[in-house]
Write a protein that holds these residues in place. Sequence first.
Motif, short mmCIF file in Angstrom:
data_model
loop_
_atom_site.label_atom_id
_atom_site.label_comp_id
_atom_site.label_asym_id
_atom_site.label_seq_id
_atom_site.Cartn_x
_atom_site.Cartn_y
_atom_site.Cartn_z
N CYS A 31 -10.76 72.04 63.41
CA CYS A 31 -9.75 71.86 64.91
C CYS A 31 -8.88 72.60 64.21
O CYS A 31 -8.87 73.13 63.10
CB CYS A 31 -9.22 70.47 64.68
SG CYS A 31 -10.36 69.28 65.25
N ARG A 32 -8.36 72.88 65.57
CA ARG A 32 -6.77 73.93 65.05
C ARG A 32 -5.81 73.69 64.18
O ARG A 32 -5.29 72.64 63.91
CB ARG A 32 -6.75 74.10 66.14
CG ARG A 32 -6.95 74.60 67.31
CD ARG A 32 -6.75 74.90 68.98
NE ARG A 32 -7.17 75.21 70.10
CZ ARG A 32 -8.05 74.04 70.50
NH1 ARG A 32 -7.62 72.75 70.27
NH2 ARG A 32 -8.93 74.11 71.96
N GLU A 45 -3.37 68.63 59.46
CA GLU A 45 -2.19 68.75 59.35
C GLU A 45 -1.20 67.23 59.05
O GLU A 45 -0.78 67.95 58.27
CB GLU A 45 -1.42 69.31 61.09
CG GLU A 45 -0.03 69.50 61.17
CD GLU A 45 0.43 70.02 62.06
OE1 GLU A 45 0.85 71.03 62.21
OE2 GLU A 45 -0.42 70.18 63.08
N ARG A 46 -1.86 66.67 59.36
CA ARG A 46 -1.07 65.20 59.19
C ARG A 46 -1.38 64.72 57.67
O ARG A 46 -0.92 64.01 57.24
CB ARG A 46 -1.93 63.78 60.89
CG ARG A 46 -0.74 62.36 60.53
CD ARG A 46 -1.58 61.83 61.66
NE ARG A 46 -3.00 61.75 62.11
CZ ARG A 46 -4.00 60.65 61.24
NH1 ARG A 46 -3.12 59.84 60.85
NH2 ARG A 46 -4.37 61.23 62.08
N THR A 92 -2.70 73.68 64.19
CA THR A 92 -2.00 73.47 64.98
C THR A 92 -1.78 71.78 65.46
O THR A 92 -2.14 71.63 66.88
CB THR A 92 -0.82 74.16 65.91
OG1 THR A 92 -0.40 75.34 64.93
CG2 THR A 92 0.63 73.58 66.74
N GLY A 93 -1.57 70.81 65.54
CA GLY A 93 -1.62 69.32 65.99
C GLY A 93 -2.78 68.62 65.36
O GLY A 93 -3.45 67.99 66.35
N SER A 94 -3.54 68.86 64.78
CA SER A 94 -5.05 68.71 63.98
C SER A 94 -5.14 67.77 63.02
O SER A 94 -3.67 67.66 62.55
CB SER A 94 -6.02 70.29 63.15
OG SER A 94 -5.31 70.31 62.04
N ASP A 150 -5.48 78.72 66.24
CA ASP A 150 -5.10 78.33 66.96
C ASP A 150 -5.56 79.09 68.49
O ASP A 150 -5.41 79.94 68.22
CB ASP A 150 -2.88 78.17 67.40
CG ASP A 150 -2.73 77.34 66.16
OD1 ASP A 150 -3.49 75.88 66.03
OD2 ASP A 150 -1.52 77.64 65.87
#
Length: 132
Positions: free
Chosen positions: A97-98, A105-106, A100-102, A128
């Motif tokens: 996934c991208r 990331e978390r 940012t916001g994937s 992104d």
Amino acid sequence: MYNHLHQTNDQLWLHQYPKVDKEIPFGEVSTSSTGTDIYIITYANGYYLSKKAQKQLQDEYKIGTYLIDLQWLQPLPIEALSKLIPKNAKILILDECRNTGSLSERLYCQLCEQKDKKWQSHRLTAKDCFIP
């Protein structure tokens, strides 16, 4: 979960899903290891691509990998990862996934919050972009 072809248009699937004879308990992960030079954390398509890379890394570069398939994405299995990965390990989080916001990331953030660990970690993600 995804199926991919070995080569373009060959109609041979890269992976046949095995019959599940053992369930992964909630909050646990599954693993595959050729060593512990680097710990790769991934899921879904990233797992199958990492499995291919695992063999190449071992055969061509003598890099042993400990491949971790998350299995559970919500909540992330941070406790299982914390128990599994040694204090000073090198970690690669692989996420299709991208950036940012994937999910990665978390995951990266939650791993960094493990103050008793001295992990060296990096994320490899898609760029992104606006393509869904």
